[in-house]
Design a protein around this motif. Structure first.
Motif, PDB file in Angstrom:
ATOM      1  N   ARG A 159      30.797  42.379  23.735  1.00  0.00           N
ATOM      2  CA  ARG A 159      31.318  43.066  24.904  1.00  0.00           C
ATOM      3  C   ARG A 159      32.017  44.337  24.453  1.00  0.00           C
ATOM      4  O   ARG A 159      32.788  44.316  23.478  1.00  0.00           O
ATOM      5  CB  ARG A 159      32.306  42.132  25.597  1.00  0.00           C
ATOM      6  CG  ARG A 159      32.608  42.419  27.036  1.00  0.00           C
ATOM      7  CD  ARG A 159      33.450  41.269  27.569  1.00  0.00           C
ATOM      8  NE  ARG A 159      33.757  41.386  28.971  1.00  0.00           N
ATOM      9  CZ  ARG A 159      34.385  40.451  29.654  1.00  0.00           C
ATOM     10  NH1 ARG A 159      34.752  39.339  29.052  1.00  0.00           N
ATOM     11  NH2 ARG A 159      34.647  40.622  30.934  1.00  0.00           N
ATOM     12  N   CYS A 165      36.443  51.085  26.930  1.00  0.00           N
ATOM     13  CA  CYS A 165      36.092  51.282  28.343  1.00  0.00           C
ATOM     14  C   CYS A 165      37.108  52.181  29.036  1.00  0.00           C
ATOM     15  O   CYS A 165      36.739  53.105  29.787  1.00  0.00           O
ATOM     16  CB  CYS A 165      36.006  49.937  29.059  1.00  0.00           C
ATOM     17  SG  CYS A 165      34.572  48.931  28.589  1.00  0.00           S
ATOM     18  N   GLY A 172      33.389  48.751  35.003  1.00  0.00           N
ATOM     19  CA  GLY A 172      32.881  47.391  34.919  1.00  0.00           C
ATOM     20  C   GLY A 172      32.794  46.874  33.499  1.00  0.00           C
ATOM     21  O   GLY A 172      33.346  47.438  32.558  1.00  0.00           O
ATOM     22  N   ASP A 173      32.076  45.753  33.350  1.00  0.00           N
ATOM     23  CA  ASP A 173      31.877  45.113  32.053  1.00  0.00           C
ATOM     24  C   ASP A 173      30.530  45.530  31.471  1.00  0.00           C
ATOM     25  O   ASP A 173      29.526  45.595  32.188  1.00  0.00           O
ATOM     26  CB  ASP A 173      31.905  43.592  32.203  1.00  0.00           C
ATOM     27  CG  ASP A 173      33.298  43.073  32.502  1.00  0.00           C
ATOM     28  OD1 ASP A 173      34.157  43.151  31.603  1.00  0.00           O
ATOM     29  OD2 ASP A 173      33.525  42.596  33.630  1.00  0.00           O
ATOM     30  N   TRP A 174      30.515  45.753  30.153  1.00  0.00           N
ATOM     31  CA  TRP A 174      29.275  46.131  29.467  1.00  0.00           C
ATOM     32  C   TRP A 174      29.081  45.217  28.268  1.00  0.00           C
ATOM     33  O   TRP A 174      29.977  45.052  27.434  1.00  0.00           O
ATOM     34  CB  TRP A 174      29.320  47.593  29.037  1.00  0.00           C
ATOM     35  CG  TRP A 174      29.348  48.515  30.215  1.00  0.00           C
ATOM     36  CD1 TRP A 174      30.441  49.062  30.822  1.00  0.00           C
ATOM     37  CD2 TRP A 174      28.213  48.959  30.963  1.00  0.00           C
ATOM     38  NE1 TRP A 174      30.062  49.831  31.894  1.00  0.00           N
ATOM     39  CE2 TRP A 174      28.702  49.786  32.004  1.00  0.00           C
ATOM     40  CE3 TRP A 174      26.843  48.744  30.857  1.00  0.00           C
ATOM     41  CZ2 TRP A 174      27.860  50.404  32.933  1.00  0.00           C
ATOM     42  CZ3 TRP A 174      25.992  49.353  31.768  1.00  0.00           C
ATOM     43  CH2 TRP A 174      26.500  50.172  32.793  1.00  0.00           C
ATOM     44  N   THR A 189      25.114  44.647  32.332  1.00  0.00           N
ATOM     45  CA  THR A 189      26.358  44.731  33.077  1.00  0.00           C
ATOM     46  C   THR A 189      26.374  43.593  34.084  1.00  0.00           C
ATOM     47  O   THR A 189      25.442  42.772  34.108  1.00  0.00           O
ATOM     48  CB  THR A 189      26.500  46.101  33.762  1.00  0.00           C
ATOM     49  OG1 THR A 189      27.823  46.239  34.287  1.00  0.00           O
ATOM     50  CG2 THR A 189      25.473  46.295  34.869  1.00  0.00           C
ATOM     51  N   PRO A 196      24.932  38.640  35.053  1.00  0.00           N
ATOM     52  CA  PRO A 196      24.463  39.702  34.151  1.00  0.00           C
ATOM     53  C   PRO A 196      23.119  40.269  34.595  1.00  0.00           C
ATOM     54  O   PRO A 196      22.228  39.523  35.031  1.00  0.00           O
ATOM     55  CB  PRO A 196      24.348  38.994  32.803  1.00  0.00           C
ATOM     56  CG  PRO A 196      24.135  37.554  33.146  1.00  0.00           C
ATOM     57  CD  PRO A 196      24.896  37.311  34.408  1.00  0.00           C
ATOM     58  N   CYS A 199      20.049  46.661  31.967  1.00  0.00           N
ATOM     59  CA  CYS A 199      19.976  48.092  32.265  1.00  0.00           C
ATOM     60  C   CYS A 199      19.014  48.728  31.259  1.00  0.00           C
ATOM     61  O   CYS A 199      19.456  49.331  30.270  1.00  0.00           O
ATOM     62  CB  CYS A 199      21.348  48.743  32.175  1.00  0.00           C
ATOM     63  SG  CYS A 199      22.583  48.039  33.281  1.00  0.00           S
ATOM     64  N   ARG A 245      29.149  55.103  32.848  1.00  0.00           N
ATOM     65  CA  ARG A 245      28.226  54.313  32.031  1.00  0.00           C
ATOM     66  C   ARG A 245      28.328  54.755  30.566  1.00  0.00           C
ATOM     67  O   ARG A 245      28.590  55.926  30.282  1.00  0.00           O
ATOM     68  CB  ARG A 245      26.788  54.478  32.527  1.00  0.00           C
ATOM     69  CG  ARG A 245      26.649  54.293  34.033  1.00  0.00           C
ATOM     70  CD  ARG A 245      25.204  54.487  34.461  1.00  0.00           C
ATOM     71  NE  ARG A 245      24.469  53.231  34.450  1.00  0.00           N
ATOM     72  CZ  ARG A 245      23.146  53.139  34.569  1.00  0.00           C
ATOM     73  NH1 ARG A 245      22.406  54.240  34.656  1.00  0.00           N
ATOM     74  NH2 ARG A 245      22.550  51.964  34.584  1.00  0.00           N
TER      75      ARG A 245
END
Length: 370
Positions: A159, A165, A172-174, A189, A196, A199, A245
C-alpha cells in the motif's frame, strides 16, 4: 528559558529512544512446514523459546495487533488463508489451486497475491476472523522466460504509505501488486463500496525478463524500490501525483545480485532511511547493502553471505539488527548493523533453529507491514 526547554526536549527524546531500545520484541514466523511460530527476540540479539501453532505451510504472515495474525497457506492443491488469535487458529478459508504467496490487510478485508493464478483475491474479515473468499481480479501478463513467465504470477502487494499520499496529493487508497510473470507492477484502488479495482492505465512496466518480486517505500524521499527476482536488479521510482493519482518516474536501475543467480527475494529499508537491503538466493546466498543518497538513488556498498536460501528478512525497529529467514538452513540468523555505513556483522550474533520446518517469513508484533 528556550535553552531549558530544548535541553528537556532532547532528554525526553533520548529517554524515549532508550526505552524503545530496551524492550523485547514479539515475533511471529511463517514456515514451509507444519507450524506457525511465536518467539521473543531479546535486546541482546538472542531468542526465547519457540511456541508452535499447528498449521500447514503458513508461509507469509502479517500481524494485526498483539496476538492477531493472518497467513497464507502455500499448500496446493489445498491452499488457503488462516486467521489466528491467542496462539490458536480461528479459521481456515479455502483458496485451492491459487497458490497464494502474500497477503495484505486493507480495511475489513484480506487481499491475497496469488502466484498460481496471477490474481488478487478478496477475503472479508469479521470480528478479526477471516471469512470465505468473495472475489478475484485476474491479470493476463507474460514474459520472455518460457519456464517462469508463461503467465502472470502476482507475488506481493504493498500500500502506498499515507505520508506519500498526503505529500503528493493522492486521493484514496492505492495498492501496488508485482507481476513476476508479466514484468509489471499493477495499481489497484478501492471503489465506493471499498472493493479493489484494477487501474490498467497506471500499470508500471519493467525491463522484460526481470520478474519484479518485492517492493519497499522510502516515505521521506517519495520513493518506490522494486527488486526483480529473475534479473537481480533494483528499480528506483520517484512518486508524484497528478489529479489525485500516482505517477511513477524511474530514476535508476542497478544490479543487486553479484552472482546473477535469478533468485533475488526480499527488500527492506533501514528505519533511518539511510540504507537499503536486498536478499539473494540460489548462488552466493546473502544480503546486499546499499547507501541511500539524499535524492533517493542507491549505491551498493557491501555484501554479506548468510545461510542457505535467505527468502525473507526484517530489520528491528531500532535499526540495530537484521534477522534473516534462511529457508534451507532451517534457521533465522541475526546480524548486527553498523550505524555508520549500514554494513552487517561478519558473523551472525545468534541463530534460531527450527528443526524440520523451514522459516520463510518474519513479522514483529506491533509493527505491521503495510
Amino acid at each position: 528559558m528556550n535553552l531549558r526547554i530544548n535541553i528537556m526536549a532532547a532528554f525526553s527524546a533520548a529517554l524515549m529512544l532508550s526505552s524503545c531500545s530496551r524492550g523485547d520484541l514479539d515475533l511471529v514466523v511463517g514456515t514451509y512446514g507444519h507450524n506457525l511460530y511465536e518467539v521473543t527476540f531479546k535486546t541482546d540479539g538472542t531468542f526465547g523459546p519457540l511456541r508452535a501453532i499447528p498449521s500447514e505451510n503458513p508461509s507469509f504472515v502479517i500481524q494485526d495487533g498483539p496476538g492477531h495474525y493472518f497467513a497464507v497457506s502455500e499448500n496446493d492443491p489445498q491452499s488457503g488463508v488462516y486467521s489466528y488469535s491467542e496462539s490458536r487458529v480461528t479459521a481456515f478459508r479455502d483458496h485451492s489451486d491459487f497458490c497464494p504467496c502474500h497477503l495484505l490487510r486493507v480495511g475489513d478485508m484480506i487481499l491475497t497475491a496469488d502466484y498460481g493464478k496471477g490474481s488478487v483475491s478478496v477475503f472479508p474479515i469479521q470480528d478479526e476472523v477471516v471469512q470465505p473468499k468473495t472475489a478475484s481480479i485476474f491479470f493476463d501478463g507474460s514474459g520472455p522466460d518460457s519456464l517462469r513467465q508463461s503467465h502472470s504470477h502476482i507475488h506481493q502487494m504493498r500500500r502506498i504509505p499515507e505520508g506519500i499520499c498526503r505529500s503528493q496529493g493522492l486521493s484514496g487508497d492505492w495498492i501496488l501488486a508485482t507481476d513476476l510473470g508479466g514484468d509489471s507492477i499493477y495499481l489497484l484502488t478501492l471503489d465506493e463500496n471499498g472493493n479493489p479495482v484494477d487501474c490498467p492505465e497506471l500499470a508500471i512496466s519493467l525491463e522484460e525478463g526481470t520478474g519484479p518480486r518485492h517492493m519497499e517505500f522510502s516515505p521521506e524521499g517519495n520513493m518506490l524500490y522494486c527488486l526483480s527476482e529473475l534479473g537481480g536488479k533494483v528499480f528506483a521510482f520517484r512518486i508524484s501525483g497528478e489529479g489525485g493519482r500516482p505517477v511513477f518516474t524511474q530514476v535508476q536501475v542497478l544490479k543487486a545480485d553479484p552472482a546473477d543467480a535469478g533468485g533475488s527475494a526480499d527488500i527492506h529499508i533501514h528505519p533511518s532511511g539511510k540504507f537499503l537491503y536486498t536478499s539473494h538466493r540460489l548462488s552466493n546466498d546473502g544480503i546486499s547493502v546499499f547507501r541511500v543518497a539524499s535524492d533517493g538513488t542507491l549505491e551498493m556498498t557491501s555484501y554479506r553471505n548468510t545461510g542457505i536460501h535467505p527468502r525473507n528478512f526484517r530489520i528491528t525497529p531500532d535499526g540495530r539488527f537484521l534477522l534473516v529467514a534462511c529457508r534451507d538452513s532451517h534457521c533465522i540468523q541475526v546480524f548486527g548493523i553498523d550505524p555508520d555505513d549500514g554494513s552487517l556483522s561478519e558473523n551472525p550474533i545468534s541463530t534460531l533453529d527450527f528443526g524440520s520446518d523451514q522459516p520463510v517469513c518474519i513479522e514483529f508484533d506491533g509493527h505491521i507491514q503495510s
